[in-house]
Design a protein around this motif. Structure first.
Motif, PDB file in Angstrom:
ATOM      1  N   LEU A 143      -8.187  -0.159  -9.072  1.00 56.24           N
ATOM      2  CA  LEU A 143      -7.570   0.520  -8.600  1.00 56.24           C
ATOM      3  C   LEU A 143      -7.529   0.946  -7.170  1.00 56.24           C
ATOM      4  CD1 LEU A 143      -4.492   0.624 -11.158  1.00 56.24           C
ATOM      5  CD2 LEU A 143      -4.261  -1.169  -9.497  1.00 56.24           C
ATOM      6  N   SER A 144      -8.773   1.829  -7.715  1.00 57.51           N
ATOM      7  CA  SER A 144      -9.029   3.172  -6.165  1.00 57.51           C
ATOM      8  C   SER A 144      -9.148   2.330  -5.234  1.00 57.51           C
ATOM      9  CB  SER A 144     -10.520   3.215  -6.978  1.00 57.51           C
ATOM     10  OG  SER A 144      -9.610   4.607  -7.791  1.00 57.51           O
ATOM     11  N   LEU A 145     -10.238   0.632  -5.719  1.00 62.10           N
ATOM     12  CA  LEU A 145     -10.818  -0.117  -3.967  1.00 62.10           C
ATOM     13  C   LEU A 145      -9.644  -0.464  -3.071  1.00 62.10           C
ATOM     14  CD1 LEU A 145     -13.507  -2.068  -6.618  1.00 62.10           C
ATOM     15  CD2 LEU A 145     -14.050   0.215  -3.999  1.00 62.10           C
ATOM     16  N   ASP A 146      -8.185  -0.916  -4.490  1.00 57.42           N
ATOM     17  CA  ASP A 146      -7.042  -1.300  -3.150  1.00 57.42           C
ATOM     18  C   ASP A 146      -6.510  -1.139  -4.213  1.00 57.42           C
ATOM     19  OD1 ASP A 146      -5.652  -3.169  -2.432  1.00 57.42           O
ATOM     20  OD2 ASP A 146      -5.829  -4.979  -2.660  1.00 57.42           O
ATOM     21  N   PRO A 147      -5.623  -0.045  -3.665  1.00 57.57           N
ATOM     22  CA  PRO A 147      -4.354   0.612  -3.897  1.00 57.57           C
ATOM     23  C   PRO A 147      -2.887  -0.836  -4.562  1.00 57.57           C
ATOM     24  CG  PRO A 147      -5.515   2.109  -2.723  1.00 57.57           C
ATOM     25  CD  PRO A 147      -5.434   1.024  -2.874  1.00 57.57           C
ATOM     26  N   SER A 148      -2.686  -1.350  -3.500  1.00 57.39           N
ATOM     27  CA  SER A 148      -1.786  -2.183  -3.090  1.00 57.39           C
ATOM     28  C   SER A 148      -0.854  -2.864  -4.751  1.00 57.39           C
ATOM     29  CB  SER A 148      -2.080  -3.410  -1.956  1.00 57.39           C
ATOM     30  OG  SER A 148      -3.268  -3.972  -2.385  1.00 57.39           O
ATOM     31  N   ARG A 149      -3.022  -3.077  -4.926  1.00 56.93           N
ATOM     32  CA  ARG A 149      -2.368  -3.763  -6.651  1.00 56.93           C
ATOM     33  C   ARG A 149      -1.717  -3.116  -7.739  1.00 56.93           C
ATOM     34  NH1 ARG A 149      -9.594  -4.518  -7.838  1.00 56.93           N
ATOM     35  NH2 ARG A 149      -9.008  -7.034  -6.055  1.00 56.93           N
ATOM     36  N   ILE A 150      -1.157  -1.606  -7.576  1.00 55.05           N
ATOM     37  CA  ILE A 150      -0.142  -1.160  -7.837  1.00 55.05           C
ATOM     38  C   ILE A 150       0.925  -1.691  -7.712  1.00 55.05           C
ATOM     39  CG2 ILE A 150       1.154   1.412  -8.022  1.00 55.05           C
ATOM     40  CD1 ILE A 150      -1.356   2.197  -7.372  1.00 55.05           C
ATOM     41  N   LEU A 151       1.757  -1.882  -6.647  1.00 58.59           N
ATOM     42  CA  LEU A 151       2.960  -2.863  -6.542  1.00 58.59           C
ATOM     43  C   LEU A 151       2.264  -3.930  -7.211  1.00 58.59           C
ATOM     44  CD1 LEU A 151       3.874  -1.662  -3.111  1.00 58.59           C
ATOM     45  CD2 LEU A 151       4.061  -0.617  -5.180  1.00 58.59           C
ATOM     46  N   ARG A 152       1.577  -4.894  -6.871  1.00 59.13           N
ATOM     47  CA  ARG A 152       0.843  -6.151  -8.034  1.00 59.13           C
ATOM     48  C   ARG A 152       1.443  -6.010  -9.125  1.00 59.13           C
ATOM     49  NH1 ARG A 152      -1.216 -11.200  -6.244  1.00 59.13           N
ATOM     50  NH2 ARG A 152      -2.948 -11.382  -7.775  1.00 59.13           N
ATOM     51  N   VAL A 153       1.113  -5.009  -9.863  1.00 58.70           N
ATOM     52  CA  VAL A 153       1.017  -4.855 -10.997  1.00 58.70           C
ATOM     53  C   VAL A 153       2.418  -4.885 -11.388  1.00 58.70           C
ATOM     54  CG1 VAL A 153       0.770  -3.421 -12.969  1.00 58.70           C
ATOM     55  CG2 VAL A 153      -0.910  -4.041 -11.596  1.00 58.70           C
ATOM     56  N   PHE A 154       3.512  -4.093 -10.838  1.00 59.60           N
ATOM     57  CA  PHE A 154       4.877  -4.240 -10.958  1.00 59.60           C
ATOM     58  C   PHE A 154       5.339  -5.198 -10.787  1.00 59.60           C
ATOM     59  CE2 PHE A 154       3.325   0.340 -11.886  1.00 59.60           C
ATOM     60  CZ  PHE A 154       4.745   0.635 -12.656  1.00 59.60           C
ATOM     61  N   ARG A 155       5.325  -6.056  -9.730  1.00 61.83           N
ATOM     62  CA  ARG A 155       5.562  -7.562  -9.543  1.00 61.83           C
ATOM     63  C   ARG A 155       5.888  -8.447 -10.691  1.00 61.83           C
ATOM     64  NH1 ARG A 155       4.497 -11.543  -6.842  1.00 61.83           N
ATOM     65  NH2 ARG A 155       2.021 -11.229  -6.121  1.00 61.83           N
ATOM     66  N   PHE A 156       4.497  -8.172 -11.031  1.00 63.75           N
ATOM     67  CA  PHE A 156       4.349  -9.652 -12.081  1.00 63.75           C
ATOM     68  C   PHE A 156       4.683  -9.092 -13.460  1.00 63.75           C
ATOM     69  CE2 PHE A 156       1.183 -11.060  -9.700  1.00 63.75           C
ATOM     70  CZ  PHE A 156       0.605 -12.004  -9.488  1.00 63.75           C
ATOM     71  N   ALA A 157       5.245  -7.744 -13.942  1.00 65.00           N
ATOM     72  CA  ALA A 157       5.673  -7.495 -15.150  1.00 65.00           C
ATOM     73  C   ALA A 157       7.092  -7.728 -14.610  1.00 65.00           C
ATOM     74  CB  ALA A 157       5.172  -5.935 -15.485  1.00 65.00           C
ATOM     75  N   GLY A 158       8.306  -7.374 -13.315  1.00 69.28           N
ATOM     76  CA  GLY A 158       9.607  -7.631 -13.641  1.00 69.28           C
ATOM     77  C   GLY A 158       9.479  -8.632 -13.087  1.00 69.28           C
ATOM     78  N   GLU A 159       8.810  -9.435 -12.375  1.00 73.20           N
ATOM     79  CA  GLU A 159       9.060 -11.002 -12.392  1.00 73.20           C
ATOM     80  C   GLU A 159       9.287 -12.098 -13.909  1.00 73.20           C
ATOM     81  OE1 GLU A 159       7.530 -14.393  -8.734  1.00 73.20           O
ATOM     82  OE2 GLU A 159       6.703 -12.626  -9.272  1.00 73.20           O
ATOM     83  N   LEU A 160       8.161 -11.881 -14.673  1.00 75.40           N
ATOM     84  CA  LEU A 160       7.778 -12.923 -16.073  1.00 75.40           C
ATOM     85  C   LEU A 160       8.581 -11.934 -16.746  1.00 75.40           C
ATOM     86  CD1 LEU A 160       3.862 -12.809 -15.663  1.00 75.40           C
ATOM     87  CD2 LEU A 160       5.621 -14.483 -15.234  1.00 75.40           C
ATOM     88  N   LYS A 161       8.935 -10.528 -16.737  1.00 70.52           N
ATOM     89  CA  LYS A 161       9.545  -9.650 -17.595  1.00 70.52           C
ATOM     90  C   LYS A 161       8.880  -9.463 -18.496  1.00 70.52           C
ATOM     91  CE  LYS A 161      13.678 -10.722 -15.658  1.00 70.52           C
ATOM     92  NZ  LYS A 161      12.435 -11.366 -14.457  1.00 70.52           N
ATOM     93  N   PHE A 162       6.949  -9.079 -18.729  1.00 70.58           N
ATOM     94  CA  PHE A 162       5.960  -8.734 -19.379  1.00 70.58           C
ATOM     95  C   PHE A 162       6.216  -6.689 -19.117  1.00 70.58           C
ATOM     96  CE2 PHE A 162       3.616 -12.571 -19.575  1.00 70.58           C
ATOM     97  CZ  PHE A 162       4.428 -13.290 -20.518  1.00 70.58           C
TER      98      PHE A 162
END
Length: 569
Positions: A143-162
Motif C-alpha cells: 500500500l505504501s508503493l501504491d496507495p490507490s490499492r486501498i480503494l481497490r480493497v474497499f471496492r472488491f469488498a463491496g462488490e463481492l460482499k466480502f
C-alpha cells in the motif's frame, strides 16, 4: 472449494491460443491470472473483457508485430495492453511467475492457470475465497508503493460482499494519508460506477474508516457521474424492467438500442428491445407455460406472441407496451457491442446491475455524432449502412463525421444492387423515407448516377394519411371538391381569426387532407404536407387534439407543432 477445471480450461482455450500467437510462444508455458479465474470459481455471471497473461514475453516483438492493436505500454511494470476485437489482453513479461505473483496486491486475483491446464495458487487465494475475505500479503509494503490499492480493497469488498482481512484493513487505515499525493481517480471512478447499493456501502465504509477525508473528487468527473446516474435512474423508472424479469425469471438480460438513446437525447422513449442469454426455445417455453399463444399477426394483444425465427426473437404485448426480446448470439456483452451496426443502436443497460455497460457512448449520442461500431464491417455490409441512413433520416441536427459520411457515400451503389437483387428487402428503403430528416438521406442517393431514378420507386413523402376512426375522412388534395376546398378555407380563417396566414388558403404544397364532416359541413380538418401538419382547424381544442391523436396512431413518424399559447389548446 470444488473447481470444474475441465470447463475452466475449455472456456479459456481460445484466449490461450490468441496469446500464443500474439507472443509467438511455442513450448513455454503461458499463465492467465486475475478476475476471469476468480469469477469463474465464484460462479459470478459478470462480463470481464480483460485477459491478463504472464510469461517470458518480448514486449518489443509484440509492439512491432501488432502496432495497430496496442493501446498502452508500461515498461516500469513490463506490461503491454492490446485490444483484439472487443476484448482487452494484458501481457506482462516475467521470467519468474511466482515472484511476479507475490508482488501483486489482492490475493483473490492472483490465481493462475497455464496453457497446459495446470492451476497455481501461490498465495492461498482459494482459502481466502472460502473465508470470503479481501486480503493483501505484506499490506504495509504494497500500500505504501501504491496507495490507490486501498480503494481497490474497499471496492472488491463491496462488490463481492466480502470482509476485509484485519491486517489489510489496519494497513489501509494507517496508510490512507498517502492518498493525498497519489493517483487514485481511476479507482474512484470504478467505485462510483458500481450499482447504487454497492456504491453506497463502499462510500459508507470509507467514511467510517476515516479514509474519505483524504479523497478529492474532480468536478468534471462528478458532473459526468451525476449525468450517468440520472440516465440510469430514468431507465429504471421508464423501462418495463420489473415486468420483463417477472416474465422471464432472472437470466442475464440487457436492454439495448433506441430506448436508451432516446433517454439520453431527452426524447420520448418507447422502443423496448431486450437481449437475453435464454435460447429462443426457452423463451417460447416460458411464454407457453404462462398462458401465451403464438400468432402470425404483428398487431399483438395480451397473451399473444410473434416469433421471428431468423432473428431468434419474439415480440409480445405486455404491460400495455410492445416488447421485443431476442436471443443473445455472442459470448459476452462486449462481443455483442462490437458486432453492432451504429453507436446510436448500441447502448446497453444491464438489468441485473442496473448499470449502463458502455457509458462512454453518452457523449457521442448527446453530440448526435453518428459512428459505425466497425467501419470495415460497414463497408462490407449494405444493411449496416442502411441502419445508419435510418438514424440520419430520423434525427435533425445529426452530426456525420467524415469517416461515417465516406463509408455511406461509397456504399450507396452496393445498397442499390442489393435491393435490386433481393426485392424482398425493399422495405428497408421504406424505413428511411417519410421521416423528419429524410431529405439528407435522399441526398446520398441523388449524388450518384442512377440514384435519383432508384428512389422514384419509393414514396418519399406520404401521399395520403391513414385514419382509424370512421368519423374522419382522408383524401388526396386532387380528389377534394371545389365546394369542400371553400369550406376548409372558411374553417381555417374562422379558427385562426386575425392570425390567419392567407398564404395557407392557396393549399399549395398540400398532399392530403384529413377532415371530419358533420351534417354535411366540415368542422375539423388537418392539411398534411408529406410527414407534417401544414395547418389545422377545429371548433374546439378537444376536436383539434382528437384528430391529431388519430393521425398519430395510424401513421409512422408524423409530427405536429402546436402553439401552447393558443387558447383552444
Amino acid at each position: 472449494m470444488k473447481i470444474d477445471f475441465e470447463r475452466l480450461n475449455k472456456e479459456m482455450e481460445l484466449h490461450f491460443e490468441i496469446a500464443k500467437r500474439i507472443t509467438k510462444t511455442k513450448a513455454a508455458p503461458i499463465y492467465l491470472r486475475g478476475g476471469k479465474i476468480r469469477d469463474f470459481i465464484l460462479g459470478r455471471n459478470i462480463t470481464i473483457s480483460d485477459y491478463d497473461f504472464l510469461g517470458n514475453f518480448d514486449l518489443n516483438q509484440i509492439q512491432n508485430d501488432f502496432p495497430q492493436l496496442v493501446i498502452g505500454r508500461w515498461d516500469e511494470v513490463s506490461t503491454i495492453k492490446l485490444k483484439i476485437g472487443s476484448q482487452i489482453y494484458d501481457f506482462t513479461a516475467s521470467t519468474n511467475v511466482e515472484h511476479t505473483i507475490n508482488n501483486s496486491d489482492i490475493t483473490l486475483s492472483c490465481m493462475c492457470l497455464d496453457n497446459y491446464g495446470n492451476f497455481y495458487d501461490y498465495l492461498g487465494s482459494l482459502q481466502d475465497l472460502e473465508d470470503r475475505i479481501i486480503k493483501i500479503n505484506e499490506p504495509d509494503k504494497k500500500l505504501s508503493l501504491d496507495p490507490s490499492r486501498i480503494l481497490r480493497v474497499f471496492r472488491f469488498a463491496g462488490e463481492l460482499k466480502f470482509d476485509i482481512e484485519q491486517s489489510t484493513l489496519d494497513s489501509s487505515i494507517n496508510k490512507a494519508y498517502l492518498l493525498k499525493d497519489a493517483e487514485y481517480i481511476s479507482e474512484m471512478w470504478k467505485i462510483l460506477a458500481l450499482d447504487y447499493d454497492s456504491r453506497l456501502n463502499i462510500l459508507r465504509d470509507l467514511h467510517i474508516c476515516g479514509i474519505d477525508k483524504y479523497l478529492i473528487y474532480p468536478s468534471d468527473d462528478r458532473e459526468n457521474l451525476q449525468e450517468l446516474l440520472s440516465i440510469e435512474k430514468q431507465i429504471d423508472k421508464k423501462a418495463p424492467i420489473d415486468n420483463i424479469r417477472a416474465l422471464l425469471g432472472n437470466p442475464v438480460i440487457y436492454l439495448v438500442g433506441g430506448f436508451i438513446r432516446d433517454i439520453i437525447l431527452d426524447k420520448p422513449a418507447k422502443d423496448f428491445d431486450f437481449k437475453t442469454k435464454l435460447s429462443l426455445e426457452n423463451m417460447i417455453g416460458i411464454l407457453e407455460r404462462k398462458g401465451y399463444h403464438k400468432t402470425e399477426k404483428l398487431d399483438l394483444e395480451n397473451f399473444e406472441y410473434y416469433v421471428n425465427e431468423r432473428a431468434k426473437a419474439i415480440s409480445i404485448y405486455y404491460g400495455n407496451v410492445d416488447i421485443d426480446i431476442s436471443e443473445m448470439q455472442e459470448s459476452d456483452i462486449n462481443a455483442m457491442i462490437g458486432k453492432g451496426d451504429v453507436n446510436f443502436n448500441c447502448c446497453v443497460y444491464n438489468l441485473q446491475s442496473h448499470k449502463l455497460e458502455n457509458p462512454s457512448i453518452i457523449d457521442e449520442i448527446k453530440r448526435r455524432e453518428l459512428k459505425f461500431c466497425n467501419s470495415d464491417r460497414a463497408r462490407e455490409s449494405p444493411l449496416v449502412v442502411i441502419s445508419a441512413l435510418k438514424q440520419i433520416s430520423r434525427l435533425p441536427e445529426i452530426a456525420i463525421p467524415a469517416e461515417t459520411r465516406e463509408v455511406i457515400a461509397s456504399s450507396i451503389p452496393a445498397i442499390i444492387r442489393l435491393i435490386k437483387e433481393r426485392p424482398g428487402l425493399d422495405y428497408k428503403i421504406d424505413t428511411i423515407c417519410n421521416n423528419l430528416n429524410s431529405e439528407q438521406t435522399y441526398a446520398f442517393f441523388e449524388s450518384i448516377d442512377g440514384g435519383k431514378e432508384f428512389l422514384r420507386d419509393y414514396a418519399l413523402k406520404y401521399k395520403k394519411l391513414k385514419t382509424t376512426n370512421s368519423k374522419y375522412t382522408s383524401m388526396l388534395i386532387t380528389d377534394i371538391s371545389d365546394n369542400d376546398k371553400l369550406q376548409i378555407k372558411h374553417l381555417l380563417r374562422e379558427s385562426y381569426g386575425c392570425l390567419f396566414d392567407e398564404s395557407k388558403a392557396s393549399l399549395k404544397g398540400i398532399s392530403s387532407i384529413v377532415f371530419e364532416r358533420r351534417r354535411g359541413i366540415i368542422g375539423t380538418c388537418c392539411l398534411i404536407d408529406g410527414e407534417r401538419v401544414y395547418a389545422a382547424a377545429a371548433n374546439s381544442g378537444d376536436e383539434w387534439i382528437e384528430i391529431f391523436e388519430d393521425i398519430r396512431k395510424s401513421n409512422y413518424n408524423i409530427w405536429f407543432t402546436i402553439d401552447a399559447d393558443n387558447p383552444k389548446i
